[in-house]
Design a protein around this motif. Sequence first.
Motif, PDB file in Angstrom:
ATOM      1  N   ASN A  21       0.563  -1.441  -0.020  1.00  0.00           N
ATOM      2  CA  ASN A  21       0.517  -0.128   0.354  1.00  0.00           C
ATOM      3  C   ASN A  21       0.849   1.118   0.350  1.00  0.00           C
ATOM      4  O   ASN A  21      -0.003   2.391   0.232  1.00  0.00           O
ATOM      5  N   TYR A  22       2.242   1.216   0.398  1.00  0.00           N
ATOM      6  CA  TYR A  22       3.101   2.265  -0.441  1.00  0.00           C
ATOM      7  C   TYR A  22       2.956   3.008  -1.886  1.00  0.00           C
ATOM      8  O   TYR A  22       3.164   2.043  -2.478  1.00  0.00           O
ATOM      9  N   VAL A  23       3.336   3.909  -1.647  1.00  0.00           N
ATOM     10  CA  VAL A  23       3.468   4.504  -2.804  1.00  0.00           C
ATOM     11  C   VAL A  23       5.067   5.481  -3.097  1.00  0.00           C
ATOM     12  O   VAL A  23       4.826   6.266  -1.881  1.00  0.00           O
ATOM     13  N   PRO A  24       5.493   5.261  -4.162  1.00  0.00           N
ATOM     14  CA  PRO A  24       6.252   6.199  -3.717  1.00  0.00           C
ATOM     15  C   PRO A  24       6.023   7.850  -3.932  1.00  0.00           C
ATOM     16  O   PRO A  24       5.410   8.532  -4.768  1.00  0.00           O
ATOM     17  N   ASN A  79       0.421   2.651 -10.982  1.00  0.00           N
ATOM     18  CA  ASN A  79       1.762   2.881 -11.093  1.00  0.00           C
ATOM     19  C   ASN A  79       1.934   3.920 -10.547  1.00  0.00           C
ATOM     20  O   ASN A  79       1.986   5.099 -10.748  1.00  0.00           O
ATOM     21  N   PRO A  80       0.670   4.977  -9.226  1.00  0.00           N
ATOM     22  CA  PRO A  80       1.226   6.064  -9.052  1.00  0.00           C
ATOM     23  C   PRO A  80       2.487   6.959  -8.108  1.00  0.00           C
ATOM     24  O   PRO A  80       3.132   6.031  -7.817  1.00  0.00           O
ATOM     25  N   VAL A  81       2.715   7.359  -7.983  1.00  0.00           N
ATOM     26  CA  VAL A  81       3.348   8.164  -7.923  1.00  0.00           C
ATOM     27  C   VAL A  81       3.174   9.789  -7.695  1.00  0.00           C
ATOM     28  O   VAL A  81       2.961  10.467  -8.200  1.00  0.00           O
ATOM     29  N   LEU A  82       3.932  10.242  -6.568  1.00  0.00           N
ATOM     30  CA  LEU A  82       3.933  11.373  -5.605  1.00  0.00           C
ATOM     31  C   LEU A  82       4.982  12.718  -5.850  1.00  0.00           C
ATOM     32  O   LEU A  82       5.772  12.028  -4.946  1.00  0.00           O
ATOM     33  N   LEU A  83       4.417  13.653  -6.276  1.00  0.00           N
ATOM     34  CA  LEU A  83       6.181  13.934  -6.552  1.00  0.00           C
ATOM     35  C   LEU A  83       6.178  15.783  -5.827  1.00  0.00           C
ATOM     36  O   LEU A  83       4.367  16.585  -6.032  1.00  0.00           O
ATOM     37  N   THR A  84       6.430  15.764  -4.858  1.00  0.00           N
ATOM     38  CA  THR A  84       6.546  16.705  -3.974  1.00  0.00           C
ATOM     39  C   THR A  84       8.001  18.118  -4.245  1.00  0.00           C
ATOM     40  O   THR A  84       9.200  16.638  -4.465  1.00  0.00           O
ATOM     41  N   LEU A 228       4.914  10.109   7.079  1.00  0.00           N
ATOM     42  CA  LEU A 228       4.870   9.282   5.615  1.00  0.00           C
ATOM     43  C   LEU A 228       6.044   9.077   5.000  1.00  0.00           C
ATOM     44  O   LEU A 228       6.632  11.031   4.777  1.00  0.00           O
ATOM     45  N   PRO A 229       6.785   8.507   4.754  1.00  0.00           N
ATOM     46  CA  PRO A 229       8.124   8.251   3.866  1.00  0.00           C
ATOM     47  C   PRO A 229       8.348   9.593   3.190  1.00  0.00           C
ATOM     48  O   PRO A 229       7.408   8.404   1.522  1.00  0.00           O
ATOM     49  N   ARG A 230       9.542   9.572   2.714  1.00  0.00           N
ATOM     50  CA  ARG A 230       9.705  10.243   1.404  1.00  0.00           C
ATOM     51  C   ARG A 230      11.036   9.627   0.818  1.00  0.00           C
ATOM     52  O   ARG A 230      11.852   9.615   1.565  1.00  0.00           O
ATOM     53  N   ILE A 231      11.093   9.564  -1.320  1.00  0.00           N
ATOM     54  CA  ILE A 231      12.826   9.729  -1.513  1.00  0.00           C
ATOM     55  C   ILE A 231      13.199  10.530  -1.870  1.00  0.00           C
ATOM     56  O   ILE A 231      12.925  11.137  -2.809  1.00  0.00           O
ATOM     57  N   GLN A 237      21.139  11.858  -9.251  1.00  0.00           N
ATOM     58  CA  GLN A 237      20.886  10.258  -9.192  1.00  0.00           C
ATOM     59  C   GLN A 237      21.067   9.728 -10.218  1.00  0.00           C
ATOM     60  O   GLN A 237      20.713  10.460 -11.811  1.00  0.00           O
ATOM     61  N   LYS A 238      21.339   8.914 -10.092  1.00  0.00           N
ATOM     62  CA  LYS A 238      21.702   7.960 -11.382  1.00  0.00           C
ATOM     63  C   LYS A 238      20.308   7.097 -11.844  1.00  0.00           C
ATOM     64  O   LYS A 238      19.400   6.611 -11.091  1.00  0.00           O
ATOM     65  N   MET A 239      19.982   6.536 -13.246  1.00  0.00           N
ATOM     66  CA  MET A 239      18.767   6.662 -13.875  1.00  0.00           C
ATOM     67  C   MET A 239      18.480   5.290 -13.492  1.00  0.00           C
ATOM     68  O   MET A 239      17.455   5.210 -12.816  1.00  0.00           O
ATOM     69  N   TRP A 240      19.398   4.337 -13.101  1.00  0.00           N
ATOM     70  CA  TRP A 240      18.759   3.045 -12.790  1.00  0.00           C
ATOM     71  C   TRP A 240      18.438   3.023 -11.723  1.00  0.00           C
ATOM     72  O   TRP A 240      17.852   2.446 -11.271  1.00  0.00           O
ATOM     73  N   GLU A 241      19.008   3.529 -10.715  1.00  0.00           N
ATOM     74  CA  GLU A 241      18.147   4.492  -8.857  1.00  0.00           C
ATOM     75  C   GLU A 241      16.831   4.984  -8.807  1.00  0.00           C
ATOM     76  O   GLU A 241      16.053   4.242  -7.987  1.00  0.00           O
ATOM     77  N   PHE A 242      16.477   5.736  -9.739  1.00  0.00           N
ATOM     78  CA  PHE A 242      15.678   6.159  -9.972  1.00  0.00           C
ATOM     79  C   PHE A 242      14.981   5.418 -10.543  1.00  0.00           C
ATOM     80  O   PHE A 242      13.474   5.521  -9.440  1.00  0.00           O
ATOM     81  N   LYS A 243      14.616   4.063 -11.568  1.00  0.00           N
ATOM     82  CA  LYS A 243      13.644   3.393 -11.480  1.00  0.00           C
ATOM     83  C   LYS A 243      13.638   2.273 -10.522  1.00  0.00           C
ATOM     84  O   LYS A 243      12.685   2.037 -10.324  1.00  0.00           O
ATOM     85  N   LEU A 244      14.431   2.654  -9.910  1.00  0.00           N
ATOM     86  CA  LEU A 244      13.722   1.166  -8.434  1.00  0.00           C
ATOM     87  C   LEU A 244      13.241   1.905  -7.424  1.00  0.00           C
ATOM     88  O   LEU A 244      12.535   2.025  -6.564  1.00  0.00           O
ATOM     89  N   LYS A 245      13.560   3.503  -7.169  1.00  0.00           N
ATOM     90  CA  LYS A 245      12.808   4.448  -6.755  1.00  0.00           C
ATOM     91  C   LYS A 245      11.707   4.441  -6.918  1.00  0.00           C
ATOM     92  O   LYS A 245      11.041   5.138  -5.778  1.00  0.00           O
ATOM     93  N   VAL A 246      10.956   4.274  -7.894  1.00  0.00           N
ATOM     94  CA  VAL A 246       9.880   4.173  -8.102  1.00  0.00           C
ATOM     95  C   VAL A 246       8.721   3.018  -8.689  1.00  0.00           C
ATOM     96  O   VAL A 246       7.769   2.551  -8.774  1.00  0.00           O
ATOM     97  N   SER A 247       9.823   1.835  -8.485  1.00  0.00           N
ATOM     98  CA  SER A 247       9.539   0.609  -8.023  1.00  0.00           C
ATOM     99  C   SER A 247       8.814  -0.164  -6.939  1.00  0.00           C
ATOM    100  O   SER A 247       8.797   0.864  -6.016  1.00  0.00           O
ATOM    101  N   SER A 248       8.026  -0.878  -7.015  1.00  0.00           N
ATOM    102  CA  SER A 248       7.385  -1.862  -5.674  1.00  0.00           C
ATOM    103  C   SER A 248       8.749  -2.146  -4.674  1.00  0.00           C
ATOM    104  O   SER A 248       7.537  -2.000  -3.795  1.00  0.00           O
ATOM    105  N   ILE A 249       9.992  -1.995  -5.038  1.00  0.00           N
ATOM    106  CA  ILE A 249      10.553  -1.969  -3.652  1.00  0.00           C
ATOM    107  C   ILE A 249      11.397  -0.724  -3.279  1.00  0.00           C
ATOM    108  O   ILE A 249      12.095  -0.645  -2.477  1.00  0.00           O
ATOM    109  N   HIS A 250      10.657   0.606  -3.313  1.00  0.00           N
ATOM    110  CA  HIS A 250      10.835   1.533  -3.607  1.00  0.00           C
ATOM    111  C   HIS A 250      10.971   2.022  -1.808  1.00  0.00           C
ATOM    112  O   HIS A 250      12.411   2.763  -1.319  1.00  0.00           O
TER     113      HIS A 250
END
Length: 271
Positions: A21-24, A79-84, A228-231, A237-250
């Motif tokens: 239920n966590y959303v990036p 694939n929801p994501v909240l940009l702050t 609420l935690p934020r990333i 920021q490397k792109m490969w890491e960004f992809k993981l930060k918005v994935s299901s394991i964020h």
Amino acid sequence: MFILLLIILCIFFILYLKFKNYVPILMYHRIADIPSDRNALPKEKFAEQLEYLSTHNYHTITPEQLYNHFINKAKLPKNPVLLTFDDGYQDNYLEALPLLKKYNMTAVVFPIYNWIGKPNKWENFGKQETTTMNLAELKSWLHHGLDIQPHTADHPFLTQCNEEKLNLEIIDTKTKFEKLLDKPMDYLCYPYGFFNQQVINIVKKANYKMAFAIFENVPLWHINLFALPRIPIPSHQKMWEFKLKVSSIHIIFVAMRKWERQFKQLKNKFK
């Protein structure tokens, strides 16, 4: 071997149930090319990140959508994501907004009430001087369909404030923002991500619905709407890491930063 595999699968299933239920929630500051500032993400990198979200079927959401998801079980888009954006720098308006509109995305900015349209003098520790969004730019940000929510009055360390100061920073500022922008203010962003139970109590007293932190003191095994935690998305920021930060394991990134901080605190304690 089969039993070991079964145990591993069970562990992964339990973790999935806990964190599904966590959303990036991504945390940005400046959108600018400032090599000495780890919180200033170059415009080209931000554009690359939005391009990735767009082409991989991510959908940006609002704090209100996230709240309704948690409280009313409202369905979120795929694939929801909240940009702050913290602090409300002018380059958010000049550089980030056009890109957000290009990709048909939304975001929330957290300005500091007493620093609206002023140089960033609160960052008195070697930061390059820049300017925050003025009132006209904040209203234009809203006009384009994006959100604005409070980041206190002066950006203090809330855990070092007495009750009177907390009331000014949290309760009075909420009222001032609502009058200034003629809209409800329901979602607070903690300066530096710092908070404690006293802070949460006053946030609740002010009738905020949720509050955003970073990783300090946030729970990992349950969702606390007022922690609420934020990333963080840093300049390097490397792109490969960004992809993981918005994935299901964020949530792993939040856990790693949390454990890293706790280890450093423990290490300093025994020096």
